[in-house]
Design a protein around this motif. Structure first.
Motif, mmCIF file in Angstrom:
data_model
loop_
_atom_site.group_PDB
_atom_site.id
_atom_site.type_symbol
_atom_site.label_atom_id
_atom_site.label_comp_id
_atom_site.label_asym_id
_atom_site.label_seq_id
_atom_site.Cartn_x
_atom_site.Cartn_y
_atom_site.Cartn_z
ATOM 1 N N PRO A 148 -26.567 24.970 -18.431
ATOM 2 C CA PRO A 148 -27.064 24.469 -19.716
ATOM 3 C C PRO A 148 -28.587 24.361 -19.727
ATOM 4 C CG PRO A 148 -25.570 22.867 -18.680
ATOM 5 C CD PRO A 148 -25.668 24.021 -17.758
ATOM 6 N N PHE A 149 -29.166 24.029 -18.573
ATOM 7 C CA PHE A 149 -30.623 23.904 -18.485
ATOM 8 C C PHE A 149 -31.303 25.201 -18.920
ATOM 9 C CE2 PHE A 149 -34.609 24.174 -16.011
ATOM 10 C CZ PHE A 149 -35.209 22.982 -16.391
ATOM 11 N N ASN A 150 -30.676 26.335 -18.563
ATOM 12 C CA ASN A 150 -31.269 27.615 -18.931
ATOM 13 C C ASN A 150 -30.828 28.129 -20.289
ATOM 14 O OD1 ASN A 150 -32.801 27.734 -16.664
ATOM 15 N ND2 ASN A 150 -31.344 28.962 -15.502
ATOM 16 N N GLN A 151 -29.757 27.540 -20.828
ATOM 17 C CA GLN A 151 -29.327 27.962 -22.166
ATOM 18 C C GLN A 151 -30.296 27.400 -23.211
ATOM 19 O OE1 GLN A 151 -25.594 29.105 -22.894
ATOM 20 N NE2 GLN A 151 -26.649 29.978 -24.632
ATOM 21 N N ILE A 152 -30.884 26.262 -22.881
ATOM 22 C CA ILE A 152 -31.798 25.616 -23.814
ATOM 23 C C ILE A 152 -33.111 26.389 -23.859
ATOM 24 C CG2 ILE A 152 -33.225 23.538 -23.959
ATOM 25 C CD1 ILE A 152 -30.593 22.034 -23.250
ATOM 26 N N SER A 153 -33.582 26.665 -25.069
ATOM 27 C CA SER A 153 -34.693 27.602 -25.219
ATOM 28 C C SER A 153 -35.977 27.111 -24.569
ATOM 29 C CB SER A 153 -34.955 27.857 -26.699
ATOM 30 O OG SER A 153 -35.553 26.699 -27.274
ATOM 31 N N GLY A 154 -36.188 25.808 -24.570
ATOM 32 C CA GLY A 154 -37.451 25.299 -24.039
ATOM 33 C C GLY A 154 -38.545 25.326 -25.083
ATOM 34 N N ALA A 155 -38.290 25.980 -26.212
ATOM 35 C CA ALA A 155 -39.339 26.105 -27.215
ATOM 36 C C ALA A 155 -39.265 25.000 -28.264
ATOM 37 C CB ALA A 155 -39.236 27.461 -27.896
ATOM 38 N N LYS A 156 -38.192 24.218 -28.233
ATOM 39 C CA LYS A 156 -37.994 23.245 -29.300
ATOM 40 C C LYS A 156 -38.096 21.827 -28.763
ATOM 41 C CE LYS A 156 -37.362 26.327 -32.440
ATOM 42 N NZ LYS A 156 -38.347 26.486 -33.510
ATOM 43 N N PHE A 173 -32.379 27.096 -33.477
ATOM 44 C CA PHE A 173 -33.195 28.185 -32.928
ATOM 45 C C PHE A 173 -32.615 29.578 -33.228
ATOM 46 C CE2 PHE A 173 -34.176 31.033 -29.331
ATOM 47 C CZ PHE A 173 -35.560 31.043 -29.373
ATOM 48 N N GLY A 174 -31.315 29.755 -32.910
ATOM 49 C CA GLY A 174 -30.691 31.062 -33.130
ATOM 50 C C GLY A 174 -30.652 31.451 -34.598
ATOM 51 N N LEU A 175 -30.436 30.450 -35.459
ATOM 52 C CA LEU A 175 -30.362 30.735 -36.895
ATOM 53 C C LEU A 175 -31.749 31.087 -37.443
ATOM 54 C CD1 LEU A 175 -27.923 27.892 -38.036
ATOM 55 C CD2 LEU A 175 -27.396 30.207 -37.255
ATOM 56 N N GLU A 176 -32.770 30.411 -36.926
ATOM 57 C CA GLU A 176 -34.144 30.748 -37.337
ATOM 58 C C GLU A 176 -34.445 32.205 -37.006
ATOM 59 O OE1 GLU A 176 -36.513 26.466 -36.903
ATOM 60 O OE2 GLU A 176 -36.716 27.946 -35.324
ATOM 61 N N ASN A 177 -34.008 32.623 -35.804
ATOM 62 C CA ASN A 177 -34.234 34.009 -35.404
ATOM 63 C C ASN A 177 -33.551 34.988 -36.341
ATOM 64 O OD1 ASN A 177 -35.722 33.202 -33.209
ATOM 65 N ND2 ASN A 177 -33.958 33.186 -31.838
ATOM 66 N N GLN A 178 -32.393 34.558 -36.886
ATOM 67 C CA GLN A 178 -31.660 35.452 -37.793
ATOM 68 C C GLN A 178 -32.155 35.350 -39.227
ATOM 69 O OE1 GLN A 178 -27.632 34.117 -37.121
ATOM 70 N NE2 GLN A 178 -27.195 35.911 -35.856
ATOM 71 N N GLY A 179 -33.098 34.455 -39.472
ATOM 72 C CA GLY A 179 -33.642 34.319 -40.820
ATOM 73 C C GLY A 179 -32.703 33.632 -41.794
ATOM 74 N N VAL A 180 -31.877 32.707 -41.301
ATOM 75 C CA VAL A 180 -30.966 31.973 -42.182
ATOM 76 C C VAL A 180 -31.772 30.982 -43.026
ATOM 77 C CG1 VAL A 180 -29.042 30.317 -42.182
ATOM 78 C CG2 VAL A 180 -29.059 32.221 -40.554
ATOM 79 N N GLU A 181 -31.348 30.797 -44.293
ATOM 80 C CA GLU A 181 -32.061 29.888 -45.201
ATOM 81 C C GLU A 181 -32.041 28.452 -44.671
ATOM 82 O OE1 GLU A 181 -33.911 30.541 -47.778
ATOM 83 O OE2 GLU A 181 -33.506 32.666 -47.385
ATOM 84 N N ARG A 182 -33.129 27.721 -44.946
ATOM 85 C CA ARG A 182 -33.305 26.370 -44.409
ATOM 86 C C ARG A 182 -32.132 25.431 -44.731
ATOM 87 N NH1 ARG A 182 -38.837 24.747 -45.765
ATOM 88 N NH2 ARG A 182 -39.323 25.870 -43.861
ATOM 89 N N MET A 216 -31.668 33.540 -24.357
ATOM 90 C CA MET A 216 -32.434 33.679 -25.604
ATOM 91 C C MET A 216 -31.952 34.877 -26.399
ATOM 92 S SD MET A 216 -34.335 31.152 -25.755
ATOM 93 C CE MET A 216 -32.945 30.460 -24.911
ATOM 94 N N GLU A 217 -31.674 35.982 -25.687
ATOM 95 C CA GLU A 217 -31.164 37.169 -26.384
ATOM 96 C C GLU A 217 -29.849 36.849 -27.071
ATOM 97 O OE1 GLU A 217 -32.696 39.899 -26.888
ATOM 98 O OE2 GLU A 217 -34.372 39.633 -25.486
ATOM 99 N N ALA A 218 -28.995 36.068 -26.375
ATOM 100 C CA ALA A 218 -27.692 35.720 -26.958
ATOM 101 C C ALA A 218 -27.881 34.904 -28.224
ATOM 102 C CB ALA A 218 -26.855 34.936 -25.946
ATOM 103 N N ARG A 219 -29.062 34.309 -28.388
ATOM 104 C CA ARG A 219 -29.316 33.535 -29.602
ATOM 105 C C ARG A 219 -30.249 34.293 -30.543
ATOM 106 N NH1 ARG A 219 -30.849 27.879 -27.304
ATOM 107 N NH2 ARG A 219 -30.672 27.174 -29.439
#
Lengths: 285, 268, 259
Positions: free
Chosen positions: A91-99, A108-117, C212-215
């Protein structure tokens, strides 16, 4: 939904095969369990089903891999990840670290996909409720315990709503209560039509939640079938997975002729209550 | 060696009260399991034994020492502590050197170091990996290296923080046999665990914790027969205890043999 | 454990668009360094920094943090420059080769006032700006998401790794490592402990990039952001004013040279 035929794989710079001649067929909308001793090749198989092998790790991959109608090796990683989600072991590595908050981490993943706020906010709320982490939303992902981090990691993939979700030991850091909740969540996701492949060794819970179970040993799939049938197989001891105490107790009882020989030993509490119903409080014990 | 907690309270610098007055005593050679949900205070509690934490009030004693008067390094001669996360513990380039680190710090002579390391690696099934790099091993192997590293120090008290998580069936069996050997050698064993079947089969005493307090402290048979306590601590009884109680039995079988003995008694 | 110095309050200064604050900071730095007289720094201090600090409510923390940095710097500056300034003629006090001169003190005042402005303004930005918001705002203004990711994750991971370093150190003490002795000895015993940390960091980075890629980090879609970054027309105007002032400050000495 997932179809692997004759898949073999060796990591780069080695001729030692981690998996050989794997066939796997997972129908849509099921929870499928894959069990195996540590080092048997579970993480490798998880990466193959989610496209990270060969797109990230390289190495020698052969055979056919089709997930959600996509030929994964011939597709791209970007396409693969829109069909299959992977919850990695750490889990430590699943977390992006950017947030800086769990709330933003989940989005995070939804932002990357451009999902509406607005939709993001709704989905963050839903997934947080599903995993019982509403109270963590404004905390830093790094100020959490290992178990809490694991729930956030799982939530961060569930929110992506991929038709297939692969989880590599998703309950390793959770206490029994948390583990049970994650399995309940898997069943809920299945009911909503998602296909789940879970790499786990908690045999009792797999019996309760998975329809089909496959066993990996010696780099191959050595047994496949309905959960109760596979998980009560005495060979599980030899494969270093181990059976439940229920199974062992029933096996010993059969050996001592206390129970009639059965074709399928019990795996869960429910199975055993049925098997041992003749011993209900006969006399004071 | 005997250890004891005397009204131990601990408050984190941020103000969270993690331990709210804990008192108990573990006699020499006893095996004690501590159970409870994540965040109950289990790790905070056992980290008092080797001085990583010092009580906010109350005292912790290890043999004739009060931990407050000793450094972590000094206490390490008496209390071996296996961290839950091996990556917080391992650092050497070779498994052998990592396991030898503790004995060397404790000033074992080189011959004694070699024999202690060899023995510990054998007990944890890692003899073949002595020259491997710890980072190239799997998580379950790294956890066993961390365990071997503490066993090699031959401390009279051994503390294990969730030793079975991440272990497959063989790993759990190996750890069960190590606990048994430690008991036979009259060493005190304290383990935190979430695996209630492992707990029921291998420990003579169980402490149930919730929110920094001890809810129950007794034999596994007694503790796992307290449904209200288990519910409050969000702990599940072991499999066979759950089955026995579903069948309406008055007895509390803690392992497969005991369960089948009961079956035999009932079918007579 | 705090992951940044951010002082979580709800003041107007906190709620400003991070880019506005960043532009203001850069403009202030340009102004005080372009016009090297102490009273320009004093004006900036009185007109911009002090009012902003008071409004933000973070003034106390600003003072305590910046004094820790400023006191040693200013002491060294005034002692060294005041006593050894080469062109010093107006001697106030003399001891051997050392002489305290008015010119030296004035020079130190000029440099010192600029350092004070630089430190105060930077710390105020850090105290009143959530690093995550700063990153989102910069991304909205066209910074590459990969670059934003590298900066934020570094900010976040440093405390996470220092936590891990701490626990590795504790674990070795729990195995009998004594940290008693000279500082030199302590460093000698601590150094080998860092190697697994660095090694672990590389494995982590590799695994994290998979996650990160998976997300969908590699997704070609135009990114959105969960938390809106507040912005107003007034702030947009304000930003241009700061840019104009900075350009003016750069132009001043040049113009004065021509005239």
């Amino acid at each position: 939904m997932i179809k692997l035929s004759d898949v073999s794989y060796a990591y780069p710079d080695t001729d030692h095969y981690t998996l050989t001649n794997v066939d796997l067929d997972v129908p849509q909308g099921e929870v499928v369990g894959i069990v195996g001793a540590s080092g048997a090749g579970k993480t490798t198989l998880a990466k193959i089903i989610s496209g990270f092998i060969p797109h990230v790790d390289g190495g020698a991959l052969s055979g056919r891999i089709e997930v959600d109608g996509i030929n994964l090796p011939e597709s791209t990683l970007a396409i693969a990840v829109s069909h299959v989600g992977l919850v990695i072991q750490s889990p430590f590595n699943q977390i992006s670290g950017a947030k800086f908050t769990v709330r933003e981490e989940l989005a995070f993943g939804l932002e990357n996909q451009g999902v509406e706020r607005e939709e993001m906010a709704t989905r963050v709320g839903e997934v947080a409720k599903l995993l019982g982490i509403e109270t963590l939303l404004d905390r830093s992902p790094y100020a959490l315990s290992g178990g809490q981090q694991q729930l956030v990691a799982i939530a961060s993939m569930i929110i992506m709503r991929t038709p297939v979700l692969v989880m590599d030991e998703p309950t390793s850091q959770l206490d029994p209560g948390g583990t049970r909740m994650v399995f309940d969540v898997m069943s809920k996701l299945r009911d909503s039509g998602i296909t789940l492949v879970v790499f786990e060794h908690k045999v009792e819970l797999l019996r309760e939640h998975a329809s089909t179970v496959h066993v990996i040993a010696d780099h191959q799939i050595v047994a496949s079938g309905p959960a109760r049938k596979v998980l009560s197989d005495p060979r599980l001891e030899k494969w270093a997975i181990g059976t439940t105490r229920y199974t062992r107790a029933a096996a010993l009882a059969e050996e001592k002729s206390l129970l009639p020989k059965s074709t399928e030993l019990p795996v869960s509490l429910e199975d055993s209550i049925d098997v041992f119903k003749g011993f209900k409080n006969l006399k004071k014990g | 060696m005997e250890v004891s907690f005397n009204d131990v309270k601990y408050t984190y610098p941020g103000g969270v009260e993690a331990l709210k007055g804990i008192t108990f005593n573990v006699p020499t050679g006893q095996s004690l399991a501590i159970v409870g949900q994540n965040g109950a205070g289990k790790t905070t509690l056992v980290r008092h034994l080797n001085g990583i934490f010092q009580p906010t009030s109350g005292t912790v004693t290890v043999g004739d020492w009060t931990t407050a008067g000793h450094t972590i390094a000094e206490l390490s001669a008496r209390v071996g502590y296996v961290f839950q996360n091996p990556d917080e513990q391992l650092f050497a380039r070779k498994v052998f050197d990592d396991v030898a680190f503790g004995p060397r710090n404790l000033k074992f002579d080189e011959e004694a170091v070699a024999s202690a390391v060899t023995e510990a690696l054998e007990e944890t099934g890692l003899t073949k990996e002595a020259q491997s790099h710890p980072h190239h091993l799997s998580l379950s192997e790294r956890k066993r290296v961390a365990l071997a590293a503490v066993l090699a120090m031959k401390t009279p008290v051994v503390v294990l923080d969730e030793p079975t998580t991440g272990q497959d069936h063989n790993g759990v069996r190996m750890i069960a046999s190590i606990v048994k050997k430690l008991r036979e050698a009259n060493r005190t064993v304290i383990a935190i665990t979430h695996d209630m079947d492992f707990c029921a089969e291998n420990f003579e005493r169980v402490i149930v914790m919730a929110q920094g307090e001890v809810l129950a402290d007794s034999s596994p048979e007694n503790v796992f027969n307290l449904p209200e306590v288990l519910a409050k601590a969000r702990v599940e009884a072991p499999q066979l205890e759950r089955l026995a109680s579903s069948l309406g039995w008055k007895s509390h079988p803690m392992n497969v043999d005991a369960f089948v003995d009961n079956l035999e008694a009932k079918s007579r | 454990m705090p992951t940044s110095l951010f002082d979580n309050r709800k003041s107007v200064i906190h709620r400003l668009n991070p880019v506005t604050k960043l532009v203001a900071l850069l403009a202030i730095i340009v102004i005080v360094f372009a016009i090297p007289v102490w009273w320009v720094s004093a004006i900036v201090l009185v007109v911009v920094i002090v009012p902003a600090a008071v409004i933000s409510g973070s003034g106390g923390r600003l003072l305590s943090l910046s004094l820790k940095i400023l006191i040693p710097i200013l002491l060294v500056l005034f002692i060294v420059q005041g006593l050894t300034f080469p062109g010093g003629e107006t001697i106030l006090w003399r001891w051997g080769v050392l002489k305290l001169t008015t010119e030296g003190l004035l020079f130190a005042l000029g440099v010192g006032s600029r350092i004070i402005v630089l430190i105060l303004a930077s710390i105020l930005l850090v105290l009143t700006t959530h690093p995550g918001q700063l990153m989102s705002a910069l991304s909205e203004h066209g910074m590459s998401p990969k670059f934003a990711y590298i900066i934020s994750s570094t900010l976040q991971l440093i405390p996470a790794f220092s936590d891990r370093a701490n626990s590795i150190l504790l674990a070795q003490q729990a195995r009998g490592l004594s940290l008693k002795g000279s500082p030199f000895r302590r460093i000698k015993v601590m150094l080998p402990l860092l190697s697994p940390l660095v090694l672990g960091m590389f494995t982590d980075v590799e695994e994290r990039s998979t996650a990160m890629e998976a997300r969908a980090f590699g997704s070609p879609a135009k990114r959105t952001s969960l938390i809106p970054v507040p912005d107003t027309t007034l702030q947009r105007v304000l930003r241009w004013v700061f840019v104009a002032l900075a350009l003016g400050a750069i132009a001043t000495p040049i113009l004065m040279g021509i005239l």
